[in-house]
Write a protein that holds these residues in place. Structure first.
Motif, PDB file in Angstrom:
ATOM      1  N   LEU A  11       0.844  -1.189   0.000  1.00  0.00           N
ATOM      2  CA  LEU A  11       0.000   0.000   0.000  1.00  0.00           C
ATOM      3  C   LEU A  11       0.883   1.243   0.000  1.00  0.00           C
ATOM      4  O   LEU A  11       1.837   1.347   0.778  1.00  0.00           O
ATOM      5  CB  LEU A  11      -0.921  -0.007   1.221  1.00  0.00           C
ATOM      6  CG  LEU A  11      -1.834  -1.247   1.327  1.00  0.00           C
ATOM      7  CD1 LEU A  11      -2.599  -1.243   2.644  1.00  0.00           C
ATOM      8  CD2 LEU A  11      -2.787  -1.326   0.156  1.00  0.00           C
ATOM      9  N   SER A  12       0.559   2.185  -0.849  1.00  0.00           N
ATOM     10  CA  SER A  12       1.430   3.317  -1.131  1.00  0.00           C
ATOM     11  C   SER A  12       1.472   4.337   0.008  1.00  0.00           C
ATOM     12  O   SER A  12       0.647   4.310   0.937  1.00  0.00           O
ATOM     13  CB  SER A  12       0.988   4.010  -2.414  1.00  0.00           C
ATOM     14  OG  SER A  12      -0.341   4.500  -2.278  1.00  0.00           O
ATOM     15  N   ALA A  13       2.422   5.269  -0.098  1.00  0.00           N
ATOM     16  CA  ALA A  13       2.559   6.357   0.871  1.00  0.00           C
ATOM     17  C   ALA A  13       1.272   7.169   0.926  1.00  0.00           C
ATOM     18  O   ALA A  13       0.638   7.421  -0.097  1.00  0.00           O
ATOM     19  CB  ALA A  13       3.732   7.256   0.492  1.00  0.00           C
ATOM     20  N   GLY A  14       0.884   7.545   2.123  1.00  0.00           N
ATOM     21  CA  GLY A  14      -0.360   8.275   2.329  1.00  0.00           C
ATOM     22  C   GLY A  14      -1.504   7.386   2.762  1.00  0.00           C
ATOM     23  O   GLY A  14      -2.551   7.883   3.181  1.00  0.00           O
ATOM     24  N   THR A  15      -1.316   6.067   2.659  1.00  0.00           N
ATOM     25  CA  THR A  15      -2.348   5.133   3.128  1.00  0.00           C
ATOM     26  C   THR A  15      -2.561   5.292   4.628  1.00  0.00           C
ATOM     27  O   THR A  15      -3.686   5.228   5.129  1.00  0.00           O
ATOM     28  CB  THR A  15      -1.940   3.680   2.813  1.00  0.00           C
ATOM     29  OG1 THR A  15      -1.812   3.518   1.402  1.00  0.00           O
ATOM     30  CG2 THR A  15      -2.964   2.697   3.352  1.00  0.00           C
ATOM     31  N   VAL A  16      -1.479   5.520   5.351  1.00  0.00           N
ATOM     32  CA  VAL A  16      -1.515   5.663   6.805  1.00  0.00           C
ATOM     33  C   VAL A  16      -1.549   7.139   7.173  1.00  0.00           C
ATOM     34  O   VAL A  16      -0.801   7.947   6.607  1.00  0.00           O
ATOM     35  CB  VAL A  16      -0.273   5.001   7.444  1.00  0.00           C
ATOM     36  CG1 VAL A  16      -0.297   5.162   8.954  1.00  0.00           C
ATOM     37  CG2 VAL A  16      -0.193   3.532   7.042  1.00  0.00           C
TER      38      VAL A  16
END
Length: 241
Positions: free
Chosen positions: A142-147
């Motif tokens: 899952l890409s950056a910004g998912t969290v």
């Protein structure tokens, strides 16, 4: 001759009103309770943990909720320090969807009795994540910004339920545990379990229509009771037969 005026006892209306309000509160209380996160004592690091006892490796509270309306899970947690302060820090949610086992018992040292899972969501401080489905042998990056990381110490991740196919349980019956760890490799890197030595069921986000119906029903009953109280509070006289 006229009969005596009939009036209800003064305490009748207040008691009935309190009883009705208690009933409505009782209906709403179970829904409110579902949203309460799991709390975990500060400083309860595992005795087997070999890493630094920094605040970001210590869970204070955590929750995994399922929203039926959006068909999505939300993973959240509050740590006792700024997330990412420890090099290699990871935050791992273990899910049991129906075929979970106590996978940590076979490690060295043997830990995590009562913690069962067949899938993990690994959350990274760089706001990326990875899902590892052990049953279906599938890894999803899952890409950056998912969290989302809020106020330095709060994690929030919203993910579609399609990413978590059942292995036997209904979606609403999944259970989970959260453990921070410093890197991957062996059990001495795991600092904490939340909750300790067990899984807990996912929280259920009430469907908005259910809450609305409960609210409308409660207000309707209260209004009806008030109208009845007003009628009974007026003196009534009866003509002689």
């Amino acid at each position: 001759m006229n009969l005596c005026a009939l009036e209800p006892a003064a305490a009748t209306t207040p008691v009935s009103r309190r009883l009705l309000l208690s009933l409505v509160a009782g209906l709403l209380l179970p829904l409110q309770a579902l949203a309460i996160p799991v709390t975990d004592p500060a400083g309860d690091f595992l005795a087997t943990y070999a890493g630094p006892q920094n605040g970001d490796m210590d869970v204070l509270n955590a929750d995994v909720s399922y929203n039926q309306a959006s068909d999505a899970f939300r993973f959240s947690a509050t740590l006792d320090g700024a997330i990412g302060a420890t090099d290699g820090a990871l935050y791992v949610y273990g899910l049991d969807r129906g075929q979970g086992t106590e996978r940590f018992l076979d490690g060295d040292p043997s830990i995590g009795a009562g913690v069962v899972f067949d899938m993990v969501v690994v959350v990274r401080p760089d706001t990326t994540a990875v899902i590892n489905d052990f049953i279906n042998n599938q890894v999803t990056q899952l890409s950056a910004g998912t969290v989302q990381i809020l106020n330095d110490s709060f994690i929030s991740v919203a993910l579609d339920a399609d990413l978590f196919p059942s292995t036997g349980f209904d979606t609403s019956d999944y259970t989970w545990n959260l453990w921070p760890r410093q890197g991957l490799g062996n059990n001495v890197q795991i600092s904490d379990f939340a909750p300790d030595a067990s899984n807990v069921g996912v929280s259920q986000v009430p469907v908005p229509s259910t809450l609305a119906l409960l609210g409308i029903a409660g207000l309707g009953l209260l209004r009806r009771r008030r109208n009845t109280a007003v009628d009974l509070g007026s003196p009534r006289r009866f003509a002689a037969a």
